[in-house]
Design an enzyme around this catalytic site. Structure first.
Site, PDB file in Angstrom:
ATOM      1  N   PHE A   1       0.859  -1.181   0.000  1.00  0.00           N
ATOM      2  CA  PHE A   1       0.000   0.000   0.000  1.00  0.00           C
ATOM      3  C   PHE A   1       0.893   1.227   0.000  1.00  0.00           C
ATOM      4  CE2 PHE A   1      -2.211   3.615   1.671  1.00  0.00           C
ATOM      5  CZ  PHE A   1      -3.381   3.586   0.930  1.00  0.00           C
TER       6      PHE A   1
ATOM      7  N   LYS B   1       2.425  11.268   7.204  1.00  0.00           N
ATOM      8  CA  LYS B   1       1.628  11.018   8.416  1.00  0.00           C
ATOM      9  C   LYS B   1       2.153  11.760   9.657  1.00  0.00           C
ATOM     10  CE  LYS B   1      -0.996   7.262   6.695  1.00  0.00           C
ATOM     11  NZ  LYS B   1      -0.701   6.084   5.912  1.00  0.00           N
TER      12      LYS B   1
ATOM     13  N   ASP C   1       9.339   2.940   2.144  1.00  0.00           N
ATOM     14  CA  ASP C   1       8.148   3.747   2.434  1.00  0.00           C
ATOM     15  C   ASP C   1       7.887   3.626   3.931  1.00  0.00           C
ATOM     16  OD1 ASP C   1       5.651   4.802   2.895  1.00  0.00           O
ATOM     17  OD2 ASP C   1       4.703   3.910   1.128  1.00  0.00           O
TER      18      ASP C   1
END
Ligand SMILES: *Cc1c(COP(=O)(O)O)cnc(C)c1O
Length: 397
Positions: A142, A256, A227
């Site tokens: 993802f 985030k 990531d």
């Protein structure tokens, strides 16, 4: 559900596209590890907005930094310099051990930036023929929701009706070094990987995988790109999840918690050999690196370091998983994770369980149908965790 709750949900459902399936709770206030709904009920936030809230809701230092900057100068665009971006990027470089950073807003934009950077390096430095560059990605990945990124997703909901997929991506099994090695060709410019696959159900790869994959990439002149949007900034008990295997990636992607949840802030940090190849006009973002974001980002990083959040995540996370294991729940098939990123996998779909947890004052969400992800703010204390564990035990019994 009272009439106020129902009213807000109806408004969302009437005017919002139905691209999410939220729990039926309407939140209006948050502080630390807690949020309150419009009916005044308090909940533990055990999702932390997918790890954007590592520092907890409304952290006073980050809020103060935002308030100080918001009325002074919020946006300059990159047409001009501002007083804060340089200091923010310097801090990112110090913490990641990289030479340079490129600021964006959403996580997906930073992933897109990393993809462009790796391809560009492939053409200008590795000598790959025009339009032939390949990036290796992992099954179950993802990396966000843009057209290029969903094109290499193996989740049919993500990619299904959104083709044609951008070419130039090759998928291998997550955790398999043999697969990775076999997939590398003379046209491979990069390997894009999550140190732990959060969205796929908190999948932790075999020990040594990241270090060996990193070495393999170095040997074969392929960029290793981590990531760390979800796993980074303390979540897994180290500042970055790659630190568990002493890996320094060629590129690291952050998002985030880079803002502590106050603002969308993301960045790619890498060597000057990679990021130094961008020239004026080759990449950009109107909001990326703006002074408000930079002030918030600096404060958000400062909180993680000063409050030693990675160490607390390591300690409380281990305790949390130990206590979950002690429950010996008959429907649980696996308990896994690192730091305060935990996956609790069941034999059954977990949506009804998440609704039960909500009724007991714990907000958590299914990650992949059969797994509940628990990822509270990293500021959580032992006694708060004990009280959340009591609610979890009651809800699941
Ligand atoms: C959340 C996430 C993204 C995408 O970030 P957005 O801000 O939602 O675009 C990318 N990669 C990983 C690992 C994530 O968890």
């Amino acid at each position: 559900m009272n009439t106020a709750t129902r009213k807000y949900i109806e408004l969302d459902e009437r005017y919002g596209a139905h691209n999410y399936h939220p729990l039926p709770v309407v939140l209006e206030r948050g502080k630390g590890v807690f949020v309150w709904d419009v009916e005044g009920r308090r909940y533990f936030d055990m999702l932390s907005s997918y790890s954007a809230l590592n520092q907890g809701h409304g952290h006073p230092r980050i809020v103060a930094a935002a308030k100080k900057q918001v009325g002074k100068l919020a946006l300059t665009s990159r047409a001009f310099h501002n007083t804060l971006m340089g200091a923010f990027l310097k801090r990112i470089c110090e913490l990641t051990g990289q030479d340079m950073a490129l600021p964006m807003n959403s996580g997906a934009e930073a992933v897109e930036t990393a993809i462009k950077a790796m391809r560009q390096w492939g053409y200008l430095r590795k000598g790959i023929a025009a339009n032939r560059a390949e990036i290796i990605v992992c099954r179950g990945n993802f990396h966000g929701r843009t057209t290029t990124i969903v094109g290499f997703s193996s989740d049919p909901d993500s990619s299904g009706n959104f083709g044609p997929a951008t070419p130039g991506f090759v998928t291998v099994n997550y955790g398999s070094l043999e697969d990775l090695e076999a997939a590398i060709t003379a046209n491979t410019c990069g390997f894009l990987v999550e140190p732990i696959q959060g969205e796929a159900g908190v999948l932790v790869p075999p020990e040594g995988y990241l270090a060996k994959a990193r070495q393999l990439c170095a040997d074969r002149k392929v960029l290793f790109c981590a990531d760390e949007i979800q796993t980074g900034l303390g979540r897994t008990g180290r500042l970055f999840a790659v630190d568990h295997e002493a890996v320094k990636p060629d590129l690291i992607i952050l998002g985030k918690a880079l803002s502590g949840g106050l603002y969308p802030i993301s960045a790619v940090a890498a060597s000057s050999e990679v990021l130094g190849l961008f020239r004026p006009g080759t990449h950009g973002s109107t909001f990326g690196g703006n002074p408000l974001a930079s002030a918030i980002g600096l404060a958000a990083l400062d909180v993680i370091v000063r409050e030693k959040l990675p160490a607390n995540a390591a300690k409380q996370g281990e305790y949390f998983r130990r206590r979950l294991k002690e429950m010996r729940h008959p429907l649980v098939v696996d308990i896994r994770g690192k730091g305060l990123l935990t996956g609790l996998e069941f034999r059954i779909p977990t949506r009804p369980l998440c609704e039960k947890l909500m009724e007991r004052g714990v907000l958590a969400k299914d990650s992949h149908e059969m797994t509940i992800r628990f990822a509270p703010p990293l500021t959580i204390t032992r006694s708060q965790l004990d009280s959340a564990l009591r609610a979890i035990r009651t809800a699941l019994s």
